[in-house]
Design a protein around this motif. Structure first.
Motif, PDB file in Angstrom:
ATOM      1  N   TRP A  50       0.828  -1.205   0.000  1.00  0.00           N
ATOM      2  CA  TRP A  50       0.000   0.000   0.000  1.00  0.00           C
ATOM      3  C   TRP A  50       0.870   1.266   0.000  1.00  0.00           C
ATOM      4  N   LEU A  51       1.882   1.286   0.843  1.00  0.00           N
ATOM      5  CA  LEU A  51       2.757   2.456   0.921  1.00  0.00           C
ATOM      6  C   LEU A  51       3.550   2.647  -0.366  1.00  0.00           C
ATOM      7  N   TYR A  52       3.938   1.546  -1.003  1.00  0.00           N
ATOM      8  CA  TYR A  52       4.673   1.613  -2.259  1.00  0.00           C
ATOM      9  C   TYR A  52       3.845   2.337  -3.315  1.00  0.00           C
ATOM     10  N   ASP A  53       2.529   2.114  -3.304  1.00  0.00           N
ATOM     11  CA  ASP A  53       1.643   2.785  -4.254  1.00  0.00           C
ATOM     12  C   ASP A  53       1.355   4.216  -3.821  1.00  0.00           C
ATOM     13  N   VAL A  54       0.935   4.405  -2.573  1.00  0.00           N
ATOM     14  CA  VAL A  54       0.501   5.723  -2.100  1.00  0.00           C
ATOM     15  C   VAL A  54       1.657   6.728  -2.073  1.00  0.00           C
ATOM     16  N   SER A  55       2.861   6.262  -1.789  1.00  0.00           N
ATOM     17  CA  SER A  55       4.018   7.149  -1.732  1.00  0.00           C
ATOM     18  C   SER A  55       4.432   7.671  -3.101  1.00  0.00           C
ATOM     19  N   MET A  57       6.178   5.847  -5.206  1.00  0.00           N
ATOM     20  CA  MET A  57       7.367   5.119  -5.650  1.00  0.00           C
ATOM     21  C   MET A  57       7.043   4.149  -6.779  1.00  0.00           C
ATOM     22  N   GLN A  58       5.878   3.514  -6.677  1.00  0.00           N
ATOM     23  CA  GLN A  58       5.473   2.563  -7.705  1.00  0.00           C
ATOM     24  C   GLN A  58       5.316   3.270  -9.047  1.00  0.00           C
ATOM     25  N   ALA A  59       4.610   4.395  -9.052  1.00  0.00           N
ATOM     26  CA  ALA A  59       4.409   5.162 -10.281  1.00  0.00           C
ATOM     27  C   ALA A  59       5.745   5.721 -10.789  1.00  0.00           C
ATOM     28  N   TYR A  60       6.609   6.154  -9.893  1.00  0.00           N
ATOM     29  CA  TYR A  60       7.897   6.725 -10.299  1.00  0.00           C
ATOM     30  C   TYR A  60       8.755   5.687 -11.019  1.00  0.00           C
ATOM     31  N   ASN A  61       8.779   4.472 -10.508  1.00  0.00           N
ATOM     32  CA  ASN A  61       9.557   3.416 -11.162  1.00  0.00           C
ATOM     33  C   ASN A  61       9.017   3.116 -12.559  1.00  0.00           C
ATOM     34  N   HIS A  62       7.706   3.118 -12.699  1.00  0.00           N
ATOM     35  CA  HIS A  62       7.127   2.908 -14.021  1.00  0.00           C
ATOM     36  C   HIS A  62       7.377   4.115 -14.926  1.00  0.00           C
ATOM     37  N   TYR A  63       7.370   5.305 -14.344  1.00  0.00           N
ATOM     38  CA  TYR A  63       7.676   6.506 -15.125  1.00  0.00           C
ATOM     39  C   TYR A  63       9.088   6.420 -15.714  1.00  0.00           C
ATOM     40  N   GLY A 364      17.409 -16.434 -15.097  1.00  0.00           N
ATOM     41  CA  GLY A 364      17.627 -16.543 -16.537  1.00  0.00           C
ATOM     42  C   GLY A 364      16.428 -16.972 -17.345  1.00  0.00           C
ATOM     43  N   ASP A 365      15.229 -16.990 -16.742  1.00  0.00           N
ATOM     44  CA  ASP A 365      14.031 -17.369 -17.485  1.00  0.00           C
ATOM     45  C   ASP A 365      13.622 -16.183 -18.373  1.00  0.00           C
ATOM     46  N   LYS A 366      13.830 -16.312 -19.683  1.00  0.00           N
ATOM     47  CA  LYS A 366      13.613 -15.203 -20.603  1.00  0.00           C
ATOM     48  C   LYS A 366      12.143 -14.804 -20.699  1.00  0.00           C
ATOM     49  N   LYS A 367      11.243 -15.784 -20.571  1.00  0.00           N
ATOM     50  CA  LYS A 367       9.814 -15.470 -20.638  1.00  0.00           C
ATOM     51  C   LYS A 367       9.409 -14.523 -19.521  1.00  0.00           C
ATOM     52  N   TRP A 368       9.842 -14.794 -18.317  1.00  0.00           N
ATOM     53  CA  TRP A 368       9.517 -13.935 -17.187  1.00  0.00           C
ATOM     54  C   TRP A 368      10.300 -12.639 -17.234  1.00  0.00           C
ATOM     55  N   GLN A 369      11.501 -12.671 -17.785  1.00  0.00           N
ATOM     56  CA  GLN A 369      12.281 -11.440 -17.938  1.00  0.00           C
ATOM     57  C   GLN A 369      11.575 -10.482 -18.890  1.00  0.00           C
ATOM     58  N   THR A 370      10.996 -11.035 -19.964  1.00  0.00           N
ATOM     59  CA  THR A 370      10.240 -10.220 -20.915  1.00  0.00           C
ATOM     60  C   THR A 370       9.023  -9.598 -20.243  1.00  0.00           C
ATOM     61  N   LEU A 371       8.369 -10.357 -19.364  1.00  0.00           N
ATOM     62  CA  LEU A 371       7.185  -9.855 -18.672  1.00  0.00           C
ATOM     63  C   LEU A 371       7.515  -8.628 -17.820  1.00  0.00           C
ATOM     64  N   THR A 372       8.659  -8.641 -17.156  1.00  0.00           N
ATOM     65  CA  THR A 372       9.029  -7.510 -16.298  1.00  0.00           C
ATOM     66  C   THR A 372       9.321  -6.252 -17.108  1.00  0.00           C
ATOM     67  N   GLN A 373       9.533  -6.411 -18.414  1.00  0.00           N
ATOM     68  CA  GLN A 373       9.865  -5.266 -19.264  1.00  0.00           C
ATOM     69  C   GLN A 373       8.780  -4.968 -20.295  1.00  0.00           C
ATOM     70  N   ILE A 378       3.372  -2.219 -18.359  1.00  0.00           N
ATOM     71  CA  ILE A 378       3.888  -1.073 -17.591  1.00  0.00           C
ATOM     72  C   ILE A 378       2.986   0.144 -17.790  1.00  0.00           C
ATOM     73  N   SER A 379       2.561   0.385 -19.027  1.00  0.00           N
ATOM     74  CA  SER A 379       1.716   1.545 -19.331  1.00  0.00           C
ATOM     75  C   SER A 379       0.349   1.423 -18.681  1.00  0.00           C
ATOM     76  N   ILE A 380      -0.212   0.214 -18.685  1.00  0.00           N
ATOM     77  CA  ILE A 380      -1.511  -0.013 -18.049  1.00  0.00           C
ATOM     78  C   ILE A 380      -1.427   0.263 -16.555  1.00  0.00           C
ATOM     79  N   GLN A 381      -0.386  -0.242 -15.910  1.00  0.00           N
ATOM     80  CA  GLN A 381      -0.224  -0.009 -14.477  1.00  0.00           C
ATOM     81  C   GLN A 381       0.013   1.473 -14.179  1.00  0.00           C
ATOM     82  N   PHE A 382       0.872   2.107 -14.954  1.00  0.00           N
ATOM     83  CA  PHE A 382       1.187   3.522 -14.759  1.00  0.00           C
ATOM     84  C   PHE A 382      -0.066   4.374 -14.912  1.00  0.00           C
ATOM     85  N   ASN A 383      -0.891   4.049 -15.885  1.00  0.00           N
ATOM     86  CA  ASN A 383      -2.132   4.773 -16.112  1.00  0.00           C
ATOM     87  C   ASN A 383      -3.029   4.713 -14.884  1.00  0.00           C
TER      88      ASN A 383
END
Length: 391
Positions: A50-55, A57-63, A364-373, A378-383
């Motif tokens: 909750w604090l990660y979102d309200v502060s 920080m979550q939006a800043y990292n996506h920005y 080293g799992d490329k499928k999950w690495q792609t998901l994080t990027q 990212i745009s949906i969450q940032f929005n």
């Protein structure tokens, strides 16, 4: 939402596992220590999320991720692993998010205006735009999805900058789309030249883009199209029992007669601005028939239980009836209609998936690495994270 209201929400959410623990403690006294330890861990974890979102920080990292994407040379869709349609959707979502983020962080306004210009330039890249020349109205055809999201981007730029550079193009697209909706069967336009489908969810974007133009310029282009669309969707475009929108109106798809979760989550977001009451009613019915709660997380069905339809690119994976697309897009739907409890339940699920993706990608799992990027995710969450009223 005020800090006090958010604090009350946190207490309410935290009380769920605490209440469960107290009930179990009373019934199974020997488990007291373990139950309270687990409850404490759960409350601590929920508080940190909750604090990660309200502060912010979550939006800043996506920005920062969006800023990096827009500042590097765009070499085509292979760079981001998206289709043409998902490319323009990602740009549309991030553009809205950037405007909201600038409103919350005025010192960043000049750099964000520059980023919005870069987003518009990328939207005109041949890998994303279906047109060689966007100013050639005769070539526009039936590419309703692209034109609508591009129109949202132009309106977003004007809302933040006040600059009239794209005003004439924004006006021409808005008038064109408005006329097409009024003349179209079902008062819903097509999304692609190559598809005869008429998807109400995509038309919600169209109407929002007209509404945004009107709010920016004190005009009334959107009034009649919105009225006609709402009338059709209420009388003919919704399932009588649930009052949920059909996913497609021509009947040519296997899923056409069913309300779809991904479409409803999407529609609630856009309707919340141009038809707030109808959006809240739709969201309430949607939750009643499609939402499943699991303590501090929540998920949404893609189809009703009686539908036997395979997952597709829009739904994403479907697990025990719960759709990845329906649940992911509900992050925006819930935030836009003001359903903060559901928003934080889905945000918890996002953080859980992020944690899993980061752990697996570190091995080293490329499928999950792609998901994080994934720039669309990212745009949906940032929005959703940055959403504030524009007017």
């Amino acid at each position: 939402m005020s800090f006090v209201a958010l604090l009350i929400l946190l207490v309410f959410v935290s009380a769920i596992p605490l209440g469960l623990a107290l009930w179990l403690k009373k019934r199974y006294k020997k488990t007291k220590f373990v139950l309270f330890a687990l409850t404490g861990l759960l409350v601590l974890t929920q508080t940190s999320v909750w604090l990660y979102d309200v502060s912010g920080m979550q939006a800043y990292n996506h920005y920062l991720q969006i800023q990096t994407f827009l500042n590097q040379p765009f070499t085509g869709l292979r760079q981001v692993g998206l289709t043409r349609s998902k490319g323009i959707i990602a740009l549309s979502y991030m553009s809205e998010g950037l405007v909201s983020y600038a409103m919350q962080n005025p010192a960043r306004k000049p750099e964000i205006i520059a980023l919005l210009k870069k987003a518009i330039a990328i939207a005109l890249h041949p890998d994303i735009s279906p047109y060689q020349n966007i100013n050639n109205v005769a070539s526009w055809g039936e590419e309703g999805l692209y034109l609508s999201h591009f129109n949202v981007m132009l309106g977003s730029y004007q809302r933040l900058s006040g600059d009239r550079t794209y005003l004439q193009l924004n006006r021409t697209i808005s008038e064109h789309l408005a006329q097409k909706i009024l003349a179209a069967p079902h008062n819903n336009i097509r999304s692609y030249n190559k598809a005869q489908d008429r998807w109400p969810a995509d038309n919600a974007v169209t109407l929002y883009s007209l509404y945004l133009f009107d709010k920016n310029n004190n005009s009334k282009i959107s009034l009649s199209p919105i009225q006609k669309w709402l009338e059709y969707m209420e009388t003919k475009g919704s399932e009588p029992k649930t009052k949920l929108h059909y996913s497609e109106l021509t009947g040519i798809e296997k899923y056409s007669p069913y309300p779809r979760g991904c479409a409803l989550s999407w529609t609630a977001k856009y309707m919340s601005d141009f038809a707030p009451k109808e959006a809240r009613d739709l969201w309430s019915n949607y939750k009643k028939h499609y939402q499943k709660n699991f303590l501090i997380i929540s998920a949404f069905r893609e189809y009703p239980p009686n539908a036997n339809i395979n997952p597709d690119a829009d739904s994403g994976p479907i697990v025990f009836g719960m759709g990845a697309g329906a649940t992911g897009l509900a992050l925006n739907g819930s935030k836009y209609v003001g359903d903060y409890l559901t928003y934080y339940q889905i945000n918890n699920l996002f953080r859980l998936v992020d944690l899993l993706a980061n752990i697996l990608s570190s091995f080293g799992d490329k499928k999950w690495q792609t998901l994080t990027q994934d720039i669309l995710a990212i745009s949906i969450q940032f929005n959703a994270e940055t959403k504030v009223p524009w007017y």
